[in-house]
Each structure stands twice: as C-alpha cells, then as structure tokens.
Scaffold this motif. Structure first.
Motif, mmCIF file in Angstrom:
data_model
loop_
_atom_site.group_PDB
_atom_site.id
_atom_site.type_symbol
_atom_site.label_atom_id
_atom_site.label_comp_id
_atom_site.label_asym_id
_atom_site.label_seq_id
_atom_site.Cartn_x
_atom_site.Cartn_y
_atom_site.Cartn_z
ATOM 1 N N GLY A 39 0.806 -1.212 0.000
ATOM 2 C CA GLY A 39 0.000 0.000 0.000
ATOM 3 C C GLY A 39 0.835 1.256 0.000
ATOM 4 N N GLN A 40 1.939 1.265 0.775
ATOM 5 C CA GLN A 40 2.798 2.443 0.801
ATOM 6 C C GLN A 40 3.449 2.679 -0.551
ATOM 7 O OE1 GLN A 40 5.459 1.748 4.056
ATOM 8 N NE2 GLN A 40 3.829 1.965 5.630
ATOM 9 N N LEU A 41 3.889 1.573 -1.206
ATOM 10 C CA LEU A 41 4.474 1.715 -2.535
ATOM 11 C C LEU A 41 3.424 2.225 -3.533
ATOM 12 C CD1 LEU A 41 6.627 -1.551 -2.702
ATOM 13 C CD2 LEU A 41 7.477 0.801 -2.493
ATOM 14 N N TYR A 42 2.196 1.726 -3.402
ATOM 15 C CA TYR A 42 1.120 2.149 -4.315
ATOM 16 C C TYR A 42 0.824 3.636 -4.167
ATOM 17 C CZ TYR A 42 -3.497 2.424 -6.433
ATOM 18 O OH TYR A 42 -4.571 2.797 -7.207
ATOM 19 N N GLU A 43 0.809 4.127 -2.906
ATOM 20 C CA GLU A 43 0.556 5.547 -2.681
ATOM 21 C C GLU A 43 1.689 6.405 -3.224
ATOM 22 O OE1 GLU A 43 -0.155 5.995 1.445
ATOM 23 O OE2 GLU A 43 -2.293 5.537 1.295
ATOM 24 N N GLY A 44 2.965 5.876 -3.077
ATOM 25 C CA GLY A 44 4.093 6.676 -3.556
ATOM 26 C C GLY A 44 4.168 6.752 -5.065
ATOM 27 N N ASN A 45 3.746 5.690 -5.759
ATOM 28 C CA ASN A 45 3.875 5.658 -7.214
ATOM 29 C C ASN A 45 2.577 5.989 -7.938
ATOM 30 O OD1 ASN A 45 6.502 4.782 -6.795
ATOM 31 N ND2 ASN A 45 5.898 2.610 -6.798
ATOM 32 N N GLU A 46 1.544 6.400 -7.211
ATOM 33 C CA GLU A 46 0.227 6.586 -7.833
ATOM 34 C C GLU A 46 0.213 7.760 -8.800
ATOM 35 O OE1 GLU A 46 -4.460 7.048 -6.516
ATOM 36 O OE2 GLU A 46 -2.844 7.131 -5.013
ATOM 37 N N SER A 47 0.812 8.864 -8.374
ATOM 38 C CA SER A 47 0.756 10.063 -9.220
ATOM 39 C C SER A 47 1.661 9.943 -10.432
ATOM 40 C CB SER A 47 1.131 11.296 -8.396
ATOM 41 O OG SER A 47 2.439 11.125 -7.866
ATOM 42 N N SER A 48 2.821 9.279 -10.261
ATOM 43 C CA SER A 48 3.783 9.172 -11.377
ATOM 44 C C SER A 48 3.315 8.195 -12.431
ATOM 45 C CB SER A 48 5.148 8.749 -10.833
ATOM 46 O OG SER A 48 5.045 7.478 -10.205
ATOM 47 N N GLU A 49 2.670 7.101 -12.020
ATOM 48 C CA GLU A 49 2.262 6.080 -12.979
ATOM 49 C C GLU A 49 1.037 6.491 -13.767
ATOM 50 O OE1 GLU A 49 1.806 2.430 -10.963
ATOM 51 O OE2 GLU A 49 3.936 2.171 -10.553
ATOM 52 N N LYS A 50 0.159 7.244 -13.140
ATOM 53 C CA LYS A 50 -1.101 7.604 -13.796
ATOM 54 C C LYS A 50 -1.215 9.118 -13.900
ATOM 55 C CE LYS A 50 -3.610 3.800 -14.537
ATOM 56 N NZ LYS A 50 -4.394 3.531 -15.754
ATOM 57 N N PRO A 51 -0.565 9.711 -14.841
ATOM 58 C CA PRO A 51 -0.652 11.173 -14.947
ATOM 59 C C PRO A 51 -2.052 11.643 -15.350
ATOM 60 C CG PRO A 51 0.533 10.262 -16.821
ATOM 61 C CD PRO A 51 0.318 9.127 -15.882
ATOM 62 N N GLY A 52 -2.729 10.830 -16.114
ATOM 63 C CA GLY A 52 -4.064 11.245 -16.552
ATOM 64 C C GLY A 52 -5.147 10.960 -15.550
ATOM 65 N N GLY A 53 -4.839 10.389 -14.389
ATOM 66 C CA GLY A 53 -5.830 10.048 -13.398
ATOM 67 C C GLY A 53 -6.385 8.658 -13.610
ATOM 68 N N GLY A 54 -7.201 8.197 -12.721
ATOM 69 C CA GLY A 54 -7.783 6.871 -12.802
ATOM 70 C C GLY A 54 -7.158 5.923 -11.797
ATOM 71 N N ILE A 55 -7.701 4.716 -11.729
ATOM 72 C CA ILE A 55 -7.258 3.721 -10.744
ATOM 73 C C ILE A 55 -6.908 2.435 -11.491
ATOM 74 C CG2 ILE A 55 -7.949 2.351 -8.746
ATOM 75 C CD1 ILE A 55 -9.866 4.584 -8.020
ATOM 76 N N ASP A 56 -5.736 1.853 -11.126
ATOM 77 C CA ASP A 56 -5.335 0.552 -11.656
ATOM 78 C C ASP A 56 -6.021 -0.527 -10.828
ATOM 79 O OD1 ASP A 56 -4.186 -1.630 -12.755
ATOM 80 O OD2 ASP A 56 -2.120 -0.892 -12.640
ATOM 81 N N ILE A 57 -6.972 -1.230 -11.452
ATOM 82 C CA ILE A 57 -7.795 -2.177 -10.707
ATOM 83 C C ILE A 57 -6.960 -3.316 -10.149
ATOM 84 C CG2 ILE A 57 -9.776 -3.735 -10.854
ATOM 85 C CD1 ILE A 57 -10.484 -0.798 -11.048
ATOM 86 N N GLU A 58 -6.026 -3.857 -10.921
ATOM 87 C CA GLU A 58 -5.231 -4.997 -10.473
ATOM 88 C C GLU A 58 -4.368 -4.614 -9.278
ATOM 89 O OE1 GLU A 58 -5.613 -7.981 -11.506
ATOM 90 O OE2 GLU A 58 -7.096 -7.394 -13.018
ATOM 91 N N LYS A 59 -3.706 -3.470 -9.378
ATOM 92 C CA LYS A 59 -2.867 -3.040 -8.248
ATOM 93 C C LYS A 59 -3.732 -2.733 -7.023
ATOM 94 C CE LYS A 59 1.105 -1.207 -10.751
ATOM 95 N NZ LYS A 59 1.970 -0.026 -10.972
#
Length: 809
Positions: free
Chosen positions: A636-656
C-alpha cells in the motif's frame, strides 16, 4: 220502533247505527286517517290575530291570557294546564315575540320563562297553517337533557289542542328511532350534541324550513363548552328566522349576539332594577366550615330535616355517587337519591320524576340540576360545595321558592373561599346572611364511615375516586382567588371520607413538577440577563485599566510592570462558537427555530456539524474515514508513492488496487490477532494476580522474595504460552501441605533424585498427587489392610531389637 241497521266500518267492525251516539263514533273512525284541513273559521281567526298583533298593546292593560293576541286553542290549553294570568316576563316578552321580533329575555328564576317562548312558538306555526307535511318549523335548544324533557312535557300540556308534531331529541336514547321520525316533526326540543349528530348523519333531517329558533338558558348554550357545537348548528340554519333567547343570567355579549345573527333584538329584563337578584320569598344563609367537617355537617342537616324536601349540590359526579351509597348504608332517616351526568338516561329520567312527585327526601345532584328544572315544593337548597361563580349560585338557589312559593338556601363555604365569594355575591345583589353552626347538633360519624369502608372494598374505591375528582375539580376552577387547591387540607379531607390516608393525586404532582421546572427556567433566564448586563460595565472598566496602565508605563513611574493583562474568560473562538449554537438548540430563546434554519446558520458560521472523532489508546485523535488513513502494508505504501507518477491522466489501476486491498487485509488480520493475543495475556495475568492474592490471604504469608519470583514466573509463563509447558516452581512444597505419605527410605531417595536433578540443571516439575477414588463398599477392606501392614512393621521392629540384643550378648 224502527229496526236497527248495521254497517261495516273500516277494519271490518260492525257498528250499530240505531242512535246518534253510534253515528258520531262511526264518523270519527272514518275521518281518523284523513288529513285535517283548516276551516274557514280558523282562517278568520288567524286574520283577526294578525290584526291584533299589529296593534300596540300596553303591558299594564294585560291581566289574563285572553287580553293577548293568542289563538283559541292555545288559550284553552293554558286554561286546562292551570295558567290564567301571565307573569311579568311573559307579558312584556309576548308583546314583542308575538309580533315576530327577536327577543332577549332575562328574569329571576321561577318566573315563567318557559311559557314566554312556548306560546309565541305555537302561535307562529298556527298562523302559518303549519302541518306535518311542511317539516321542521321550530327548534328549541337547551343545555341539559332534563331541561329538554321538562320543556317537552310542558309543550304537550299547553299545545294539546293543536295538530303539531313534536319530538324530544336528546342523548342516551335510540338514535335510529329518532332518525326515522325526525322528518315528520314540526317542533324539535333537543340538546346541542344530539342535534349536531342528526345534522351530520341523518339525511332525513332538513332545517331549511325552520321559522323560529329558541335558546333556553342561552348564556350556558353560548359558553365555551358548547361554542363549537353551537357555531356548527347556527351555520346550518336559515337566516330568515325569528330568534328568542331566555335565561336568568342573560348574556349581553355583542360577540355572542353576532354569532346568532339577531335582527334588531329587544332586551326584556323585568327585574333589572330590583333590589334583590333572587325572589323575595327566598331566604339565603351561609356558614363557614372546614373541609374535613362537611360530611358530619351534611349528615346532621339531613337528620334534623328528615321531613323536608332537600336538594344538595356537590362539585362532581363521584361525590354524589359516594354520598348516596354511604348514607344508604348509614340508614338515613329519609330517602336518598342522586342525579348526575354519568347515569344512564332512563335512570336519570326516573330519578327526576321520582323526586318531583315526592313530598320529602334528599336529592344529591351536580350542576346538571341547577338550570331550569322545576322541582315542586323544595324546602331547602344546600350547596355543600362552593359554586363556580355568582351565576351558578343564582341558578342553584333558583330551584326553590318558585311560582310564589317560599324556600330557603344554605351555602357552605371554607375559610379560604369566604372573602372572595361573598364579595362577588354582594356585588350582584344577593342578600345572604351568615349563620353559625350549632356544635350540639353536629353529629360525628367518623367511626361509622371507617367501619363501612373497611367492610366494603367497592365503597372504599368509590371514596378514593370521590376524593381525587373533588381535588381535580377545585384545581380546574378558573377563579383562583376563591378556589386554591394548595390551601386544602387533603389529609384531613381523606380521613373525613373514611380513608386511612390521602390517595395519590397524579395530575397535581405533574402540575407541581411543571411549575418547578418553569421556576428553574425563569431563574436561569434571570441570571443570564443579569450576567449579560453586568459584562458591559466590566468591559468598560477593563478598557480604562488598560489605558491607565499604558500611561503609567510611558511616565516610567511604575516599578512593577504587568506582563499579563486581564482577559475575559470564555471569549475565545471555540467558546463563541458554543454560544452561537445555543440559540440553534432553542435554549434561552422564545422563538421556535427549525432544524433547517439551525443548519443554515451553522453553515454560514463555518461550524462543522455531525463530526465523529476517534481517539487511540494514547489519547491522540485520528480520522475515522479509512480512505483518508495512510496505508499500513508495504504494498500500500508503494502504491501511494507511485500513484501520481504512474497515472498522470488520473484513474485507478484495478489490479494493483486489488493487490493493495489484499495486503491491507492481511496486515489488518495480523494486527488484530496480535491485539487479541495481548488482550488474552492481559486477562490471564490479571487472573493469576487475583489467584495469588487469594492464596496469600488464605496462607497469611506475603514475602517480597516470593513476589519477585512470582513476577519472574509470570513473565516466563507469558513467554512459554505458545506451546511450552508452564513453570511450576512457584508452587509450595507438597510435603509440607499434604504430609509425608512414604517411608523415610523413599524420602531419602526422593531427596537424592532431586539433588541429582538440581545438579544436572534441569528444573523439577511437580504434579499434585491424585487422590485414589475408593468405593464406599471397599473402604472397610482398605482400612483392614492398612492396619495389618502396621502390625507387620511393629513385629519386624521387635524382631530386629531382639536380634541386636542377642548379638550384644
């Protein structure tokens, strides 16, 4: 002699027609079912009466009913009923009412007001040639059923020679029977409640043809108790009518007269300027008596006037019922009856007729018998309870001294009622004289009452209800200067009724609680206003002090400087917000504030409503929303840290997001298990502490070393909780507790074994010996074996001693 002839009459009856009498009977039978027609003679009489009515007659010239413009049939009915000369109110009111004018009549009680409105009622319908086919012609409304019945009976006597149909419509009778015949009635005498019921439910009742409305005891009919009913009735009546209002205490209220739509009414008051409000032949007295002495006084009065006709007025129905039942059990010297509202209608009518026909007796009644009822030859009217006002007093005493007869009235007042009530009565021209009670003629029946109540539980319950309803009636009285419920000695009153103690009065207790709450609220408001007023000069004084301090500092004359100035406690923002919320909650403000208005006001002031704050074990607050909380797992901490960089256009990665949720779920389960484990450890530790404490209390030994060892052992137990065996070194030596059960050799071997175990470094683990379960049937055999073993040992010792002695020799 001519032969007699016979002819069949209607119905198959053979009638002899030989004589004139037989012919007359036959003619009556044939014409019985035919509708009566107005003859020419009657038409001529009606025209003459209309001419006489238009002439203005002088009241002094009227000596008999023949001098008035009244029909022949009405005059004959009056004569047959024993009425030949009209009274003053009849003479003056008939001059206007026979001419079709609206009349408000007022006169003393017993002056003949009933005939004053019955005669114009009959005459109006007679001149209009009213028949059964024409429907309702006149309506008479009275406040009580007994009064309606009395008017109906008098109408039957006076109008016996007329062809009108009349109906008595009152509560307590068959509604369906009345409904079927209401359409055929020309004259209806009724009470307001039953009349309104027919107007609402009976389609055959039509009041559109009504020509005359009469209100007997009009002031009572227009009071608040009948206000809604009378308004509904008047709205259903036609405006083109004649209205007559009669009462001994007539209303002059413009509001009441406007409700009835009167047209140029004439107020007729015969005795308005008389020096006395009651008849001259009436003698009025009053006595002052405590509430606890009323029962003895009533019994003494009844016993001393056993040969007279007495009418007793009480405050409520339960009192009338209780007094009647009690006096019958005490074997009253005269007949005792009761008339009150909760009785069955047939029973009420029977009691009314019985008392009217009786020559002597006692009738205990409520105020339903106070208005309009004509009881012949009543000697005494005793008002055991104080009337509500001077009007009720006037109607009560008016039941005696009627139609030029003599009578007496006695009013019983309590000390708290005397001053205000006598002031009212004297202000309205009542000449009442005070009398003193003769103590020698006052009989004490306290013990007899208590004995009757002790033997009859139903009578005791009736006494309790009489007590409670009397207190409630005093409490509901409007004039608090006369009726003060808190001035009553309720305990003494209960004892006088035969009760051991005063019953509970729930409504009075509730009233006292409400009044106490109101007083507390008023005090709180007063203190709040005083504090708000006092804060204004205090703030001004503080400002002056600050200015003085600044000037002194500038001069440099002060040795000590004030680091902290006076601050008004409770003026910070948080407390201001709390004070702003007070009006929202409705405290301290008389204006009602709705929830929507309160929310709008709170939102304008940026007040956060309905917030939930959770605190952890350390006392720190944290958000309750799981979406705001930071992730606890590594994923979860890794997901929060990489959320903005991985998805610049917004949205949620369902698998992650699924992986993060699984990791968070596993972490939560792990932390929850750890928490539950800690809870179990803590619980076990507390149980052990409690067990040690109990053991120390039993043994009486509490050493510091042992406590330290126990604490170490508790720690070791907590460490060995996950599958290891517990350490039992803290347990006491079983030999000291249970004693030595083995031989010395076995003990020595046990010591060597224990020493060898200690040297090897292993811990001794002891288990308490299990007690052998022996059967009671085998207990005797086991004792015999133990005794035989002891004898063998003794014999062996003797043999060894003998062998040693031989070796020594």
């Amino acid at each position: 002699m001519s032969a007699a002839t016979s002819r069949a009459a209607p119905g198959g009856i053979k009638v002899d027609l030989s004589g004139k009498k037989a012919k007359k009977i036959l003619a009556q039978k044939w014409n019985k079912k035919k509708r009566p027609k107005k003859t020419v003679l009657e038409g001529q009489e009606i025209s003459q009466l209309e001419i006489k009515v238009k002439r203005k007659l002088d009241a002094q010239s009227v000596q008999t009913f023949l001098d008035l413009p009244i029909s022949r049939l009405t005059t004959k009915g009056l004569k047959d009923s024993g009425f030949t000369r009209p009274t003053a109110i009849q003479t003056q009111s008939l001059l206007y009412s026979l001419g079709g004018q609206d009349v408000l009549g007022a006169s003393k009680t017993g002056s003949g007001k009933t005939l004053a409105f019955l005669i114009p009622l009959i005459e109006k319908l007679y001149r209009l040639k009213w028949t059964k086919m024409d429907g309702l012609g006149a309506l008479v409304i009275t406040p009580t059923r007994e009064l309606a019945y009395q008017i109906f009976e008098q109408l039957r006597d006076v109008g016996r020679h007329h062809d009108f149909s009349a109906g008595l419509v009152i509560g307590g009778k068959d509604l369906h029977f009345e409904s079927r015949r209401m359409g055929e009635c020309n004259i209806v005498i009724c009470t307001p409640g039953r009349l309104l019921q027919h107007m609402d439910e009976n389609p055959q009742f039509d009041a559109s043809t009504m020509k005359m409305l009469v209100l007997d005891e009009a002031d009572r009919c227009l009071e608040m108790g009948f206000a809604d009913q009378m308004n509904a009735i008047v709205n259903n009546l036609p405006l083109d009518r004649q209205t007559l209002l009669f009462s001994a205490t007539q209303t002059r209220s413009i509001k009441d007269l406007a409700r009835l739509s009167l047209q140029n009414p004439v107020f007729v008051s015969v005795h308005e300027h008389s020096a006395k409000a009651t008849p001259d032949q009436l003698q009025e007295y009053y006595i002052v008596c405590d509430l606890a002495q009323k029962m003895s006084m009533l019994w003494s009065f009844v016993k001393n006037n056993a040969r007279k006709k007495i009418l007793v007025f009480v405050q409520c129905c339960k009192q009338a019922k209780y007094f009647t039942e009690l006096f019958r059990r005490l074997r009253s010297p005269t007949q005792i009856t009761a008339l009150y509202g909760t009785l069955n209608q047939l029973r009420r009518m029977a009691i009314y007729k019985e008392f009217c026909e009786a020559e002597r007796g006692v009738l205990i009644a409520t105020d339903i018998a106070a208005r309009g009822l004509d009881f012949p030859t009543v000697d005494w009217v005793l008002q055991l309870d104080c009337p509500e006002d001077w009007k009720i007093y006037n109607h009560r005493v008016g039941r005696t001294a009627r139609n030029a007869a003599t009578g007496s009235a006695l009013l019983v007042l309590m000390p708290s009622e005397e001053e205000s009530m006598m002031k009212q009565l004297r202000a309205h021209k009542f000449t009442i004289v005070r009398e003193e009670v003769n103590p020698h003629k006052l009989l004490n029946i306290q013990r007899k009452i208590q004995a009757n109540l002790a033997s009859d539980t139903e009578l005791k319950e009736t006494a309790k209800r009489a007590f409670q309803h009397y207190i409630k009636s005093i409490y509901l009285m409007k004039d608090k200067t006369v009726f003060d419920v808190f001035a009553l000695d309720v305990d003494a009153f209960a004892v006088s009724l035969g009760l051991a103690a005063a019953p509970r009065i729930p409504f009075l207790e509730k009233h006292m609680r409400i009044q106490a709450a109101k007083r507390r609220k008023e005090k709180l408001q007063e203190t709040q206003t005083e504090e708000s007023v006092d804060n204004i000069p205090q703030s001004k004084e503080k400002d002056k002090m600050r200015l003085m301090d600044s000037s002194e500092d500038e001069d440099g004359e002060d040795v000590i400087t004030m680091k902290r100035k006076d601050h008004a406690i409770g003026n910070n923002d948080s407390e201001d917000d709390g004070h702003d919320l007070l009006p929202l909650l409705g405290r301290g403000s008389s204006k009602v504030v709705t929830k929507a208005a309160a929310v709008k006001k709170a939102l304008k002031k940026n007040i956060q409503l309905n917030q939930k704050v959770k605190f952890d074990d350390d006392g720190g607050a944290h958000e309750d929303d799981p979406a705001i909380q930071p992730k606890a797992s590594k994923e979860g901490q890794l997901y929060e840290g990489n959320e903005s960089s991985e998805k610049p256009g917004g949205g949620i990665d369902i698998e992650k997001a699924k992986m993060v949720l699984k990791a968070e779920d596993a972490f939560d389960r792990k932390t929850e298990r750890a928490r539950i484990k800690e809870v179990h450890k803590e619980k076990k530790r507390k149980e052990k502490e409690l067990k040690n404490k109990r053991r120390k209390e039993q043994e009486g030994e509490a050493g510091e070393d042992q406590d330290s060892e126990e604490e170490d052992e508790d720690v070791e137990d907590e460490e060995e909780e996950d599958g290891k065996e517990p350490n039992l070194d803290w347990l006491p030596d079983p030999d000291e507790i249970y004693g030595k059960k083995k031989s010395e050799s076995s003990d020595s071997e046990g010591e060597e074994d224990s020493s060898s175990e200690d040297e090897s470094g292993s811990k001794r683990k002891w288990k308490p010996p299990k007690k052998p379960k022996t059967d009671p049937s085998k207990r005797a055999r086991v004792d015999w074996e133990e005794s035989s073993d002891d004898e063998d040992l003794e014999q062996l010792h003797d043999n060894e001693a003998l062998a040693l002695q031989l070796l020594g020799n």
